[in-house]
Design a protein around this motif. Structure first.
Motif, PDB file in Angstrom:
ATOM      1  N   GLU A 138       0.992  -1.068  -0.085  1.00  0.00           N
ATOM      2  CA  GLU A 138      -0.084   0.185   0.193  1.00  0.00           C
ATOM      3  C   GLU A 138       0.791   1.228  -0.035  1.00  0.00           C
ATOM      4  O   GLU A 138       2.072   1.258   0.356  1.00  0.00           O
ATOM      5  N   ALA A 139       0.198   2.272  -0.345  1.00  0.00           N
ATOM      6  CA  ALA A 139       1.020   3.636  -0.458  1.00  0.00           C
ATOM      7  C   ALA A 139       0.883   4.272   0.949  1.00  0.00           C
ATOM      8  O   ALA A 139      -0.105   4.350   1.503  1.00  0.00           O
ATOM      9  N   GLY A 140       1.886   5.116   1.200  1.00  0.00           N
ATOM     10  CA  GLY A 140       1.948   5.854   2.423  1.00  0.00           C
ATOM     11  C   GLY A 140       0.919   7.127   1.867  1.00  0.00           C
ATOM     12  O   GLY A 140       0.762   7.604   1.120  1.00  0.00           O
ATOM     13  N   ALA A 141       0.719   7.717   3.326  1.00  0.00           N
ATOM     14  CA  ALA A 141      -0.112   8.926   3.087  1.00  0.00           C
ATOM     15  C   ALA A 141       0.218  10.091   2.949  1.00  0.00           C
ATOM     16  O   ALA A 141      -0.341  11.046   2.256  1.00  0.00           O
ATOM     17  N   GLY A 142       1.683  10.460   3.441  1.00  0.00           N
ATOM     18  CA  GLY A 142       2.178  11.861   3.357  1.00  0.00           C
ATOM     19  C   GLY A 142       3.692  11.648   3.777  1.00  0.00           C
ATOM     20  O   GLY A 142       4.209  10.770   3.918  1.00  0.00           O
ATOM     21  N   ILE A 143       4.273  12.919   3.640  1.00  0.00           N
ATOM     22  CA  ILE A 143       5.781  12.902   4.070  1.00  0.00           C
ATOM     23  C   ILE A 143       5.657  14.152   5.020  1.00  0.00           C
ATOM     24  O   ILE A 143       5.227  15.272   4.781  1.00  0.00           O
ATOM     25  N   PRO A 149      16.946  13.421  17.549  1.00  0.00           N
ATOM     26  CA  PRO A 149      18.210  14.097  18.721  1.00  0.00           C
ATOM     27  C   PRO A 149      18.988  15.030  17.790  1.00  0.00           C
ATOM     28  O   PRO A 149      19.405  15.982  18.130  1.00  0.00           O
ATOM     29  N   PRO A 150      19.449  14.551  16.594  1.00  0.00           N
ATOM     30  CA  PRO A 150      20.438  15.237  15.726  1.00  0.00           C
ATOM     31  C   PRO A 150      19.666  16.411  15.098  1.00  0.00           C
ATOM     32  O   PRO A 150      20.685  17.456  14.740  1.00  0.00           O
ATOM     33  N   GLY A 151      18.555  16.691  15.013  1.00  0.00           N
ATOM     34  CA  GLY A 151      17.965  17.820  14.439  1.00  0.00           C
ATOM     35  C   GLY A 151      16.653  17.495  13.752  1.00  0.00           C
ATOM     36  O   GLY A 151      16.065  16.313  14.069  1.00  0.00           O
ATOM     37  N   ARG A 152      16.228  18.307  12.997  1.00  0.00           N
ATOM     38  CA  ARG A 152      14.853  18.001  12.344  1.00  0.00           C
ATOM     39  C   ARG A 152      15.046  17.316  10.778  1.00  0.00           C
ATOM     40  O   ARG A 152      15.887  17.973  10.059  1.00  0.00           O
ATOM     41  N   ILE A 153      14.602  16.022  10.889  1.00  0.00           N
ATOM     42  CA  ILE A 153      14.729  15.136   9.795  1.00  0.00           C
ATOM     43  C   ILE A 153      13.486  14.864   8.962  1.00  0.00           C
ATOM     44  O   ILE A 153      12.568  14.750   9.596  1.00  0.00           O
ATOM     45  N   ALA A 154      13.722  14.389   7.876  1.00  0.00           N
ATOM     46  CA  ALA A 154      12.705  13.730   7.115  1.00  0.00           C
ATOM     47  C   ALA A 154      13.215  12.766   6.348  1.00  0.00           C
ATOM     48  O   ALA A 154      14.490  12.537   6.040  1.00  0.00           O
ATOM     49  N   LEU A 155      12.464  11.639   6.060  1.00  0.00           N
ATOM     50  CA  LEU A 155      12.887  10.179   5.238  1.00  0.00           C
ATOM     51  C   LEU A 155      12.084  10.241   4.354  1.00  0.00           C
ATOM     52  O   LEU A 155      10.821  10.441   3.980  1.00  0.00           O
ATOM     53  N   LEU A 156      12.697   9.746   2.917  1.00  0.00           N
ATOM     54  CA  LEU A 156      11.907   9.216   1.648  1.00  0.00           C
ATOM     55  C   LEU A 156      12.561   8.154   1.315  1.00  0.00           C
ATOM     56  O   LEU A 156      13.660   7.813   1.715  1.00  0.00           O
ATOM     57  N   ILE A 157      11.800   7.428   0.450  1.00  0.00           N
ATOM     58  CA  ILE A 157      12.193   6.075  -0.120  1.00  0.00           C
ATOM     59  C   ILE A 157      12.321   6.214  -1.716  1.00  0.00           C
ATOM     60  O   ILE A 157      11.089   6.231  -1.996  1.00  0.00           O
ATOM     61  N   LEU A 169       8.059  19.153   0.253  1.00  0.00           N
ATOM     62  CA  LEU A 169       7.288  18.903   1.530  1.00  0.00           C
ATOM     63  C   LEU A 169       8.070  18.835   2.646  1.00  0.00           C
ATOM     64  O   LEU A 169       7.763  19.279   3.855  1.00  0.00           O
ATOM     65  N   ALA A 170       9.199  17.881   2.430  1.00  0.00           N
ATOM     66  CA  ALA A 170      10.261  17.677   3.676  1.00  0.00           C
ATOM     67  C   ALA A 170      10.559  19.039   4.398  1.00  0.00           C
ATOM     68  O   ALA A 170      10.651  19.219   5.390  1.00  0.00           O
ATOM     69  N   ALA A 171      11.261  19.986   3.239  1.00  0.00           N
ATOM     70  CA  ALA A 171      11.816  21.065   3.635  1.00  0.00           C
ATOM     71  C   ALA A 171      10.919  22.067   4.404  1.00  0.00           C
ATOM     72  O   ALA A 171      11.130  22.660   5.265  1.00  0.00           O
ATOM     73  N   LEU A 172       9.575  22.025   3.781  1.00  0.00           N
ATOM     74  CA  LEU A 172       8.317  22.846   4.331  1.00  0.00           C
ATOM     75  C   LEU A 172       8.310  22.409   5.754  1.00  0.00           C
ATOM     76  O   LEU A 172       7.801  23.325   6.491  1.00  0.00           O
ATOM     77  N   ASP A 173       8.398  21.400   5.885  1.00  0.00           N
ATOM     78  CA  ASP A 173       8.031  20.842   7.279  1.00  0.00           C
ATOM     79  C   ASP A 173       9.262  20.979   8.269  1.00  0.00           C
ATOM     80  O   ASP A 173       9.314  20.462   9.323  1.00  0.00           O
TER      81      ASP A 173
END
Lengths: 302, 292
Positions: A138-143, A149-157, A169-173
């Motif tokens: 199934e597809a994920g719903a969002g990013i 602990p090291p800072g604000r992070i985003a994951l992409l696959i 979206l990752a940067a805006l968040d």
């Protein structure tokens, strides 16, 4: 503040979950034994099982807490004093939950004081050519970004990173570092680059995400062959100006150290304020985008 | 920002042009290391074999395959089987031995004449050259697989992409080994890689032949040269139509010939058709990859 990362360019033992968990734990323990000791170990997409499982995802998918528990048990993180206590991991796996099976990335802190900080489910499922993801997961719903602990992070696959909106979206968040976990089958052997064509594409993509948004980008690539499809490795990291900081070897497993200074993201954004331009314009652009439901007359000449 | 400047040209996106074979250009160093790694992983790591057997015909495909296997696993882990039939060209044996010597690969010769003729002479004496060729090709696979079983080795296939797309091989013979390093390389790419790897020029430069029928060459048999067929096939399977290629200056008769062979042999590139009766039909509903 400097953040030491180890990219675990990793080859799973396909379809053998226990053996691969052992190998993951061994890679983590080797990484934390290095100087400087990494704060974060980043594995690739589907590191736990291999990528091309087809219907085998039903047998190989596990829940995120189960994965963390299995890793903690192997790195001695259930009790205080484990070698990997306090180390963060990002790792790709097929995730099972009550609603279905997903191609996911877990971000967690190992050890008794740790826990799961975020699970990203791949949004853009590759379903073309050699890829059949929509058939099996199934597809994920969002990013979303999250505070690690090291800072604000985003994951992409993987294919998430092929869509420019994902980095946006990752940067805006608020992410100042984007970890892209990838399993990219090698294809294209035209003369010139010395690496498979898909890695040339990844180099351009990751560099562009980093430079556009003033973020660090880390790409951790799977390695090994699965039914003739070769995952070539070639993991890499990029600074917030889009410069490649390092690149991993082809075809081999490797633990690749990279040091980043997350404060550098703010300096890069100050030099070239593309990100603040984006933040200012984003809501207006969304409202006036096709599909927003808002129709406004377009002035002549616009 | 990163990478080489100017960046590599997008070879696969070139417009069709019969005088422009650059879409088929390959980085031979990259492909060599790619295939060596492929052989190590698919044979040793995924399937747990330490040895391989390769049918060494004296042609460029099997020469390159054997050379890559020797590089990947060590020459002592490779057994090159020379499997002549009474009509085989003596040059085939000479060239096969040249290759084995160059890459220090042990050989064994097993003449298949009595096995092939035992069947044909007694039961099908009137069989023509095409049928005799098919029987010989299948007999070679019987020997290859039996020798592999005896030695706890894996048979390695040698078919290239052009042959596979043209259906120019004996079904369940040349295509049957479980691992094939050259199956995604056109013939002209095989030639380029063979030169880079050091396959002797006598083997690379001679006219390609299956050596199933005396005096036969592939290109006379097919009615088109491999460089022509490779380029036409490349454009056809990249989404161009026969009319597109004819308009671009390719010889229409040859384009149609290649297209006809391509379109009439899809069945040959698949496993046998199985009647599906249930929602757990193997390969239709019950899907597990080959290395799972």
């Amino acid at each position: 503040m400097p953040l030491d990362i180890a990219i675990a360019q990793f080859r799973p033992s396909k379809g053998d979950l226990d053996a691969t968990l052992d190998d993951c734990a061994e890679a983590i323990l080797r990484a934390v034994g290095q100087e400087p000791r990494p704060r974060l170990v980043v594995f690739p997409e589907t590191a736990l099982t291999g990528y091309f499982l087809e219907g085998g995802v039903r047998e190989q998918a596990i829940a995120a807490p189960e994965l963390l528990e299995a890793l903690n048990a192997r790195v001695g993180g259930e009790a205080d004093g484990g070698d990997a206590d306090g180390v963060d991991i990002a790792i790709g796996f097929y995730e099972r939950d009550a609603r279905g099976i997903y191609n996911s990335a877990l971000y967690a802190t190992l050890g008794p004081g740790g826990g799961i900080l975020h699970v990203h489910r791949k949004v853009f499922l590759a379903t073309y050519g050699v890829f059949q993801e929509e058939r099996f997961v199934e597809a994920g719903a969002g990013i979303r970004a999250f505070d690690g602990p090291p800072g604000r992070i985003a994951l992409l696959i993987c294919e998430d990173g092929f869509h420019s909106v994902s980095g946006t979206l990752a940067a805006l968040d608020g992410a100042s570092i984007i970890l892209i976990l990838s399993a990219s089958p090698a294809r294209g052997a035209a003369p010139g680059a010395g690496v498979p064509g898909n890695l040339v594409r990844w180099d351009a993509l990751a560099s562009a995400i980093a430079a556009e948004h003033g973020v660090f980008v880390v790409v951790s690539q799977l390695v090994g062959f699965e039914g003739g499809k070769g995952f070539a490795g070639g993991s890499a990291a990029y600074d917030p100006r889009g410069h490649r900081l390092m690149a991993g070897p082809l075809w081999e497993e490797a633990l690749l150290p990279v040091r980043v200074d997350l404060d550098e993201a703010a300096r890069a954004r100050a030099e070239e304020p593309l990100f603040s331009d984006l933040e200012r314009s984003w809501t207006r652009l969304l409202v006036n985008s096709p599909g927003s439901g808002v129709r406004r007359p377009v002035p002549e000449g616009e | 920002m990163t990478g080489a400047w100017p960046p590599p040209e997008a070879a696969v996106a070139r417009a069709p042009d019969p005088a422009d074979a650059r879409p088929l250009d390959i980085d031979t160093d990259l492909v060599r290391s790619w295939l060596v790694q492929f052989l190590r992983e698919e044979i040793e790591r995924r399937r747990g074999f330490r040895r391989v057997v390769v049918g060494l015909s004296g042609g460029v495909d099997s020469a390159l395959t054997a050379a890559l296997c020797a590089e990947a696993l060590g020459p002592e882990a490779v057994l090159a089987l020379l499997l002549p039939y009474r009509t085989s060209s003596p040059w085939s044996r000479e060239h096969a031995l040249l290759v084995a010597e160059k890459f220090e690969i042990p050989t064994r010769t097993i003449d298949i004449t009595r096995a092939v003729d035992g069947y044909l002479d007694e039961f099908e004496p009137g069989a023509g050259g095409h049928r005799r060729g098919n029987v010989a090709a299948r007999q070679r696979m019987i020997v290859l697989f039996d020798q592999a079983f005896k030695l706890s080795a894996l048979p390695v296939g040698t078919g290239n992409k052009a042959e596979r797309l043209l259906g120019y091989y004996t079904w369940h013979a040349d295509d049957s080994p479980p691992v094939n390093p050259l199956g995604d390389l056109f013939k002209s790419q095989v030639w380029a890689l063979a030169r880079a790897v050091g396959v002797p020029a006598e083997v690379v430069d001679k006219p390609a032949t299956a050596d199933l029928i005396q005096g036969q060459t592939d290109e006379e048999d097919l009615g088109v040269t491999y460089p022509e067929a490779d380029l036409i096939l490349h454009h056809l399977i990249s989404g161009r139509g026969t009319d597109d290629l004819a308009e671009a200056g390719f010889e229409k008769k040859k384009v149609e010939l290649v297209a006809r062979r391509l379109e009439s042999t899809h069945w040959k590139r698949h496993l046998p058709t199985v009647a599906m009766l249930s929602p757990t039909a193997i390969g239709e509903w019950y899907l597990r990859p080959v290395d799972y």
